[in-house]
Write an enzyme that holds these catalytic residues in place. Structure first.
Site, PDB file in Angstrom:
ATOM      1  N   SER A 107       0.836  -1.196   0.000  1.00 46.22           N
ATOM      2  CA  SER A 107       0.000   0.000   0.000  1.00 46.22           C
ATOM      3  C   SER A 107       0.875   1.251   0.000  1.00 46.22           C
ATOM      4  O   SER A 107       1.798   1.371   0.807  1.00 46.22           O
ATOM      5  CB  SER A 107      -0.878  -0.043   1.248  1.00 46.22           C
ATOM      6  OG  SER A 107      -1.651   1.106   1.247  1.00 46.22           O
ATOM      7  N   GLY A 108       0.576   2.154  -0.913  1.00 47.78           N
ATOM      8  CA  GLY A 108       1.330   3.407  -0.981  1.00 47.78           C
ATOM      9  C   GLY A 108       2.561   3.310  -1.863  1.00 47.78           C
ATOM     10  O   GLY A 108       3.338   4.262  -1.967  1.00 47.78           O
ATOM     11  N   THR A 112      -1.646   2.407  -8.046  1.00 46.17           N
ATOM     12  CA  THR A 112      -2.741   3.093  -8.735  1.00 46.17           C
ATOM     13  C   THR A 112      -2.184   4.166  -9.662  1.00 46.17           C
ATOM     14  O   THR A 112      -2.647   4.314 -10.807  1.00 46.17           O
ATOM     15  CB  THR A 112      -3.699   3.691  -7.697  1.00 46.17           C
ATOM     16  OG1 THR A 112      -4.056   2.640  -6.808  1.00 46.17           O
ATOM     17  CG2 THR A 112      -4.926   4.270  -8.333  1.00 46.17           C
ATOM     18  N   ASN A 157      -1.171   5.367   3.173  1.00 48.62           N
ATOM     19  CA  ASN A 157      -1.412   6.035   1.893  1.00 48.62           C
ATOM     20  C   ASN A 157      -2.658   6.902   2.028  1.00 48.62           C
ATOM     21  O   ASN A 157      -3.695   6.427   2.505  1.00 48.62           O
ATOM     22  CB  ASN A 157      -1.603   4.964   0.805  1.00 48.62           C
ATOM     23  CG  ASN A 157      -1.804   5.571  -0.576  1.00 48.62           C
ATOM     24  OD1 ASN A 157      -1.816   6.789  -0.726  1.00 48.62           O
ATOM     25  ND2 ASN A 157      -1.942   4.703  -1.569  1.00 48.62           N
ATOM     26  N   SER A 160      -5.476   5.375  -0.499  1.00 43.95           N
ATOM     27  CA  SER A 160      -5.237   3.944  -0.616  1.00 43.95           C
ATOM     28  C   SER A 160      -6.438   3.247  -1.250  1.00 43.95           C
ATOM     29  O   SER A 160      -7.587   3.466  -0.852  1.00 43.95           O
ATOM     30  CB  SER A 160      -4.991   3.391   0.786  1.00 43.95           C
ATOM     31  OG  SER A 160      -4.745   2.025   0.706  1.00 43.95           O
ATOM     32  N   SER A 161      -6.139   2.425  -2.260  1.00 38.44           N
ATOM     33  CA  SER A 161      -7.245   1.687  -2.899  1.00 38.44           C
ATOM     34  C   SER A 161      -7.617   0.551  -1.945  1.00 38.44           C
ATOM     35  O   SER A 161      -6.765  -0.247  -1.580  1.00 38.44           O
ATOM     36  CB  SER A 161      -6.797   1.089  -4.223  1.00 38.44           C
ATOM     37  OG  SER A 161      -5.967   1.983  -4.904  1.00 38.44           O
ATOM     38  N   GLY A 387      -0.842  -5.380  -2.775  1.00 35.55           N
ATOM     39  CA  GLY A 387       0.350  -6.227  -2.712  1.00 35.55           C
ATOM     40  C   GLY A 387       0.354  -6.989  -1.407  1.00 35.55           C
ATOM     41  O   GLY A 387      -0.573  -6.884  -0.581  1.00 35.55           O
ATOM     42  N   GLU A 389       0.694  -8.026   2.158  1.00 35.93           N
ATOM     43  CA  GLU A 389       0.557  -7.196   3.356  1.00 35.93           C
ATOM     44  C   GLU A 389       1.043  -7.968   4.560  1.00 35.93           C
ATOM     45  O   GLU A 389       0.538  -9.060   4.855  1.00 35.93           O
ATOM     46  CB  GLU A 389      -0.896  -6.771   3.548  1.00 35.93           C
ATOM     47  CG  GLU A 389      -1.136  -5.395   3.006  1.00 35.93           C
ATOM     48  CD  GLU A 389      -2.541  -4.872   3.242  1.00 35.93           C
ATOM     49  OE1 GLU A 389      -2.888  -3.866   2.630  1.00 35.93           O
ATOM     50  OE2 GLU A 389      -3.282  -5.485   4.032  1.00 35.93           O
TER      51      GLU A 389
HETATM   52  N1  LIG Z   1       5.083   8.019 -10.066  1.00 31.41           N
HETATM   53  C1  LIG Z   1       4.727   8.805  -9.064  1.00 31.41           C
HETATM   54  N2  LIG Z   1       5.046  10.101  -9.070  1.00 31.41           N
HETATM   55  C2  LIG Z   1       4.683  10.907  -8.078  1.00 31.41           C
HETATM   56  N3  LIG Z   1       4.019  10.509  -6.990  1.00 31.41           N
HETATM   57  C3  LIG Z   1       3.659   9.221  -6.909  1.00 31.41           C
HETATM   58  C4  LIG Z   1       3.987   8.313  -7.948  1.00 31.41           C
HETATM   59  N4  LIG Z   1       3.503   7.114  -7.591  1.00 31.41           N
HETATM   60  C5  LIG Z   1       2.887   7.287  -6.403  1.00 31.41           C
HETATM   61  N5  LIG Z   1       2.977   8.541  -5.987  1.00 31.41           N
HETATM   62  C6  LIG Z   1       2.470   9.101  -4.723  1.00 31.41           C
HETATM   63  O1  LIG Z   1       2.241   8.068  -3.825  1.00 31.41           O
HETATM   64  C7  LIG Z   1       0.893   8.035  -3.409  1.00 31.41           C
HETATM   65  C8  LIG Z   1       0.420   6.622  -3.289  1.00 31.41           C
HETATM   66  O2  LIG Z   1       0.342   6.032  -4.529  1.00 31.41           O
HETATM   67  P1  LIG Z   1      -0.811   5.001  -4.935  1.00 31.41           P
HETATM   68  O3  LIG Z   1      -2.112   5.469  -4.478  1.00 31.41           O
HETATM   69  O4  LIG Z   1      -0.640   4.717  -6.365  1.00 31.41           O
HETATM   70  O5  LIG Z   1      -0.374   3.784  -4.107  1.00 31.41           O
HETATM   71  P2  LIG Z   1      -0.964   2.326  -4.191  1.00 31.41           P
HETATM   72  O6  LIG Z   1       0.177   1.436  -4.439  1.00 31.41           O
HETATM   73  O7  LIG Z   1      -2.082   2.306  -5.148  1.00 31.41           O
HETATM   74  O8  LIG Z   1      -1.466   2.114  -2.731  1.00 31.41           O
HETATM   75  P3  LIG Z   1      -2.730   1.297  -2.255  1.00 31.41           P
HETATM   76  O9  LIG Z   1      -2.364  -0.137  -2.340  1.00 31.41           O
HETATM   77  O10 LIG Z   1      -2.898   1.747  -0.882  1.00 31.41           O
HETATM   78  O11 LIG Z   1      -3.825   1.666  -3.145  1.00 31.41           O
HETATM   79  C9  LIG Z   1       0.134   8.769  -4.469  1.00 31.41           C
HETATM   80  O12 LIG Z   1      -1.004   9.373  -3.926  1.00 31.41           O
HETATM   81  C10 LIG Z   1       1.152   9.787  -4.921  1.00 31.41           C
HETATM   82  O13 LIG Z   1       1.131  10.900  -4.055  1.00 31.41           O
HETATM   83 MG   LIG Z   2      -4.010   2.067  -5.054  1.00 27.88          MG
END
Ligand SMILES: Nc1ncnc2c1ncn2[C@@H]1O[C@H](COP(=O)(O)OP(=O)(O)OP(=O)(O)O)[C@@H](O)[C@H]1O
Ligand SMILES: [Mg+2]
Length: 1107
Positions: A107-108, A112, A157, A160-161, A387, A389
């Site tokens: 997460s984070g 996404t 996050n 977070s999705s 992913g 956890e």
């Molecule tokens: N390539 C990137 N460039 C800039 N910031 C990023 C990038 N990837 C992620 N982030 C930052 O990290 C934060 C978390 O990313 P994201 O929501 O994609 O995580 P995730 O892997 O989908 O987490 P979760 O599993 O909780 O959904 C985003 O809100 C953004 O602020």
């Molecule tokens: Mg996500």
């Protein structure tokens, strides 16, 4: 020319982990850190992309970057998510291979974001057009909607999705998007009712309360204050960097773009409001006679509002919270619910309601974005799933178990597909396949999903088992059945080695996942797997008039009562994961492994331990090992030759034969050991990264030499070009200068030549002229001399002739004289008596004749005074008399021509002459002017008609005069009229008679001797007119007026002649006084006319301009 770049150019660390040397966890993390510190967040493991979350926006997602990566080979540029997206999209479009992009990470970690980057890249590079753009927009806009309902702020996050998402994007044969299908996995619905400390509920609740208008909130019976709702955690209601109100507008807009009807949006919001209301329903115990407590709704207000919102009968719902109907063997029994059960029921309802709403949203979006065309589609799937956890201290529960199971499956298919791909490539390239040692996690998957003795199967079994079922009984079951499994660990296991393991609590079991060991607490496993919603509640929901609500609870339909238990959560998940895996296996996989660098959600911090943990459970090092188990590096012959051809003289600069032969020659020449590489059909396989790096190192060194060579050649070329340019310029300049100099020289020579020429020509001409002149002079001299000579001759001849003639004449004269003398002597005696008188008479007669004829020249004009001089003295008397007679005669002749009027005029003129000649200076100027008399044309001029008729006699003279005023000497114009008997003065303008004086009363007229026109008409003293006084007048026609007055006086028999007094000083009798009028000669400055000025009472001075 296109320059072929490579991933190996300007690498920070190594861009592809496959090339990492030595390969171990530390070097792996060092490499990641090194690259992360240099803002290189992407690194490859072969075709897998590792993505580090930068936690800040980097300028690497610009449209220019999209263009840079578009249609480029994967290893051509530095690692980027766009390279993976481009590779996937191109092999989908060009090779007709369905693709899936698997994005994993904790997460984070940025899953996404990565999925959105892939989608936006594909949207940017695929076809354009109105319809295509609409599809793209709908696909992209499905994200904000799902994120609002499925994402929440967590500790890890802010966005977070809380669900797994798999989206199939469908393309037509050209690669234009047609639509998509979204599948969602296991929404974390427990969050609806309870959130861990520091976390929030799903975004939509906060967005609705912050962003909706007052009107909407009123309709939804909501209050803007978060604190009013039990389900909303307050400690992090406001998240930094999240603008809920703005997000709400974005979501509504996105829903509209995706195709939600306004009524649908309203229904969705009503359900969201209903969930909030549901959370506020509280229960109190009510004691029953049987000693049990029965739950009752505490404050019915929220219940009432919720029922109103959804159109549910309040009593039905109220009852559902207090009683539960149990059906067994066709028998229905109603049991009461205690307060705890009521709360359980309420939360179960809220969770179900929300998760079903979420699934409905996904279905609804799918309806909108589904491809219209029925033709075969190419598909690109994007999997953004939670992913692995692992919570510390065994806080892992049912959800983590499920999630980790999913990741195990993914790892399995990753290994399967990677190996399969490797193997396929080896076969394709005709390389001998050496078996690769790697860890296969199929055994762990089997531990979880095996239908007979898998953990999930046992959980289901436990849930379905009659009797008391608790989490502990479930653990016991596991302990007995999985005891022997090498990946299962439990304290109460038959396996004695864990009996003393204090890190393993009694209520937990541990699984050795491929990514590490995870300790699961069994508490809640059974309940969560059961996911029980009392039928009374679903039936109550089905009774709602709210159509969406009814749709969400179809099992509440009494007509379709199904006594079968609904499938458990674990079962459902397993099934959907199974479907997903099948689906993924048919596609070409592309992996994005997301890693988060720190727990603080901040940029620039790289926590080694955290990254190490992720690298470990993502199995990345393992991944590298698999990848380079056989040959670490492979490259098409063309690219290899292109890159290293400078290392061998035979291949540099061009290899003319097939690329494979070139590479063979090259590698042999470079003395690369034969066991280090293998020749495939189209690629060269290099076993060890070190070999590649040696080649790279040699290439770099060679490039330096080449660069020097190129520099040398370039500098030489540049200098030569410059020199040639200078030379060319110099030639041009010299040519121009020479031309200019020659032109100047030529001009000088030309002008000198001209000067010389002119001098010579002049000199020649002068010579010729001199010659000619000389010749001419000679000729003239000859002529002159001849003339003179002839003249002399002629004169001599003339003289001679003259002498001769004179002599002849003299002879004849003498002869004549002699003859005369002889004759006279002879005849003298006969003529002497009367010849003298006759000759005399004849001579006189001749003289007189000549005299008279001479007089004929005189003219007939009386004015002509000329008369020929007398020729002979004896004619003097006659000559004078003749002149007088002739003059009288011609005067008579002249007079004879006159008419009577003309005569009168001349008489007047004569008279004027008599009066004024030599007496008044004005006279000479009047001589040439004829006397006109009537200057006013009084007869004809209608203006004077009245005046004319007043005149009794013929007007002899009418003129404009000035009457001089005694007081100031100024004149005022008057009409002056003269008849035979009187003169009249009349007003000039009106013609009115001012004075009429009979002429007999006029005594005299006074005028000056000078050239002025002043005259005084003096009246006889005592006459009738005298009382008015004399008149001092001035006129331009003075001479005529006075002459006429005088003439009337002379011609009238009965009258005295009028005296004309000419003097420069005379007296004028004005009414009382006599005033002296004096004329003086003024200077020419006085102007042309005389001016009268009053000097004093007795003197008027008239200054007359000197002539
Ligand atoms: N390539 C990137 N460039 C800039 N910031 C990023 C990038 N990837 C992620 N982030 C930052 O990290 C934060 C978390 O990313 P994201 O929501 O994609 O995580 P995730 O892997 O989908 O987490 P979760 O599993 O909780 O959904 C985003 O809100 C953004 O602020
Ligand atoms: Mg996500």
């Amino acid at each position: 020319m296109e320059v072929k770049t490579s991933l190996l150019d300007n690498m920070i660390g190594v861009g592809d982990m496959v090339l990492l040397e030595p390969l171990n966890e530390d070097s792996f993390i060092m490499n990641l850190r090194n690259r992360f510190d240099h803002n290189e967040i992407y690194t490859y493991i072969g075709s897998v992309v590792i993505s580090m979350n930068p936690y800040r926006s980097l300028p690497i997602y610009t449209p220019q970057k999209v263009e840079e990566y578009r249609n480029r080979n994967f290893y051509e540029l530095s690692p980027h998510i766009y390279a993976l997206a481009d590779e996937a999209y191109r092999s989908l479009r060009d090779q007709d291979k369905d693709q899936c992009i698997l994005i994993t990470g904790e997460s984070g970690a940025g899953k996404t974001e990565a999925s959105k980057l892939v989608m936006s890249y594909v949207a940017a590079v695929c076809g354009k057009g109105q319809e295509v753009n609409k599809v793209k927009e709908q696909l992209l806009q499905s994200n904000p909607v799902l994120e609002a309902f499925g994402n929440a702020k967590t500790m890890r996050n802010d966005n977070s999705s809380r669900f797994g998402k798999y989206m199939d994007i469908e393309f037509d044969f050209k690669g234009d998007p047609l639509g998509g299908v979204i599948s969602n996995y296991l929404l974390e619905k427990s969050r609806v009712c309870k959130q861990p400390r520091g976390e929030r509920n799903f975004h939509i609740f906060y967005q609705l309360l912050s962003g909706a208008s007052d009107d909407t909130l009123m309709k939804l019976k909501l209050d803007r204050d978060f604190s009013k709702y039990n389900y909303l955690s307050l400690d992090s209601a406001n998240v930094n960097g999240l603008d809920d109100a703005a997000s709400f507008r974005t979501v509504r807009n996105a829903m509209q773009i995706v195709g939600f009807m306004e009524a649908e949006v309203q229904s969705v919001l009503e359900l969201v409001a209903a969930v909030l209301k549901l959370g506020n329903i509280e229960f109190k115990p009510e004691s029953r006679v049987n000693g049990f407590d029965e739950s009752r709704v505490k404050d019915k207000n929220d219940l009432k509002e919720m029922c109103e919102l959804l159109g549910i009968e309040q009593s039905v719902l109220e009852r559902a919270f207090s009683y539960r109907t149990v059906e067994a063997k066709m028998e229905k029994m109603s049991t009461t619910l205690n307060v705890a059960q009521a709360y359980y029921a309420r939360d179960a309802l809220a969770k179900n309601l929300y998760s079903r709403l979420f699934s409905w949203l996904v279905t609804r979006i799918n309806e909108s974005i589904k491809a219209q065309a029925k033709t075969r589609h190419k598909v690109m799937g994007v999997l953004d799933i939670y992913g692995f956890e692992i919570f510390e201290e065994g806080d892992n529960s049912f959800e983590q178990f499920i999630i980790n199971y999913c990741n195990e499956k993914l790892q399995q298919i990753f290994i399967e597909l990677t190996l399969r791909e490797e193997q396929e490539e080896y076969i394709r390239e005709d390389i001998e396949w050496t078996n690769i040692e790697y860890f296969n996690n199929a055994v762990i998957c089997d531990l979880i999903e095996n239908n007979q003795n898998g953990i999930l199967a046992m959980l289901d079994e436990e849930c379905l088992r009659p009797g008391t079922v608790t989490d502990d009984t479930f653990l016991d079951k596991l302990n007995t059945i999985c005891a022997e499994h090498q990946h299962f660990e439990s304290r109460l296991n038959k396996n004695s080695k864990f009996l003393t393991d204090h890190s393993l609590p009694h209520s937990c079991f541990r699984i050795q996942h491929y990514a590490g060991k995870v300790l699961y607490r069994v508490e809640g496993f059974v309940d969560k797997n059961n996911d029980l919603l009392y039928r009374d509640l679903s039936q109550a929901m089905y009774k709602a008039t709210h159509s969406l609500m009814r749709q969400l609870f179809p099992e509440g339909n009494p007509a379709k009562v199904n006594l079968k238990r609904p499938p458990t959560a674990g079962f459902q998940f397993k099934a959907s994961v199974g479907v997903l895996m099948k689906n993924l296996q048919t596609k070409n996989p592309n992996y994005i492994r997301c890693i988060k660098p720190n727990d603080k959600k901040v940029a620039h911090i790289f926590t080694d331990s955290l990254v190490c943990h992720q690298v470990r459970y993502l199995g990345l090092v393992e991944n590298v090992r698999v990848r380079r188990a056989g040959y670490a590096f492979r490259q098409p012959y063309e690219s290899c030759l292109e890159r290293y051809k400078m290392l061998c003289k035979k291949t540099w600069p061009h290899w003319r034969g097939p690329a494979r032969d070139g590479v063979e020659v090259l590698l042999t020449d470079c003395s690369v050991p034969t066991e280090e590489f293998a020749y495939g059909r189209s690629k060269i396989f290099i076993r060890n990264p070190r070999t590649l790096f040696t080649l790279e190192e040699r290439r770099r060194a060679c490039l330096e030499d080449l660069a020097t060579l190129i520099q040398k050649i370039y500098r030489g070329w540049k200098s030569r070009t410059h020199f040639l340019l200078l030379k060319k310029s110099q030639v041009v300049v010299a040519a121009w200068y020479r031309r200019y100099a020659q032109q100047n020289k030529y001009q000088k020579i030309k002008s000198a030549t001209l000067v010389m020429q002119s001098f010579i020509r002049g000199w020649k001409a002068r010579n010729i002229l001199r010659q000619l002149k000389y010749e001419k002079r000679c000729k003239e001299a000859v002529t002159t001399i001849a003339a003179y000579w002839h003249g002399t001759q002629a004169r001599m001849e003339l003289r001679r002739l003259k002498t001769e003639a004179r002599n002849k004449r003299a002879v004849s004269v003498i002869w004549a004289y002699w003859q005369g003398t002889k004759v006279r002597r002879e005849y003298r005696k006969f003529f002497r008596a009367n010849a003298g008188k006759k000759i005399y008479d004849f001579t006189i007669q001749r003289i007189m004749q000549k005299y008279f004829l001479g007089l004929k020249t005189t003219t007939m004009s009386p004015m002509d005074n000329s008369w020929p001089a007398k020729p002979y003295g004896f004619l003097e008397g006659a000559h004078t008399q003749l002149r007088r007679i002739f003059h009288l005669w011609r005067c008579k002749k002249y007079r004879g021509q006159f008419t009577e009027e003309k005569k009168a005029v001349y008489e007047e003129k004569l008279e004027a002459s008599e009066i004024f000649k030599d007496k008044k200076a004005l006279y000479p100027s009047s001589v040439s002017q004829p006397f006109k008399g009537d200057y006013l044309e009084i007869q004809k001029n209608p203006k004077y008609q009245k005046l004319n008729s007043a005149m009794e006699e013929k007007v002899l003279l009418a003129d404009l005069v000035n009457k001089i005023n005694r007081a100031n000497g100024k004149g005022s114009p008057r009409l002056f009229l003269l008849t035979k008997s009187n003169f009249v003065l009349a007003d000039q303008k009106t013609g009115q008679v001012k004075a009429s004086v009979p002429l007999p009363d006029l005594a005299s007229v006074s005028v000056s001797t000078q050239s002025d026109g002043f005259f005084a008409l003096k009246l006889k003293e005592g006459s009738a007119s005298a009382s008015k006084g004399d008149f001092l007048l001035s006129s331009e026609h003075l001479i005529e007026i006075i002459t006429k007055l005088h003439r009337i006086g002379t011609t009238a028999a009965d009258r005295d002649q009028i005296n004309i007094d000419i003097s420069d000083e005379f007296l004028v009798q004005f009414k009382q006084d006599k005033v002296c009028v004096k004329f003086i000669q003024g200077g020419p400055k006085n102007g042309n006319s005389a001016a009268c000025k009053r000097k004093n009472n007795r003197l008027l001075e008239v200054s007359v301009p000197s002539p």
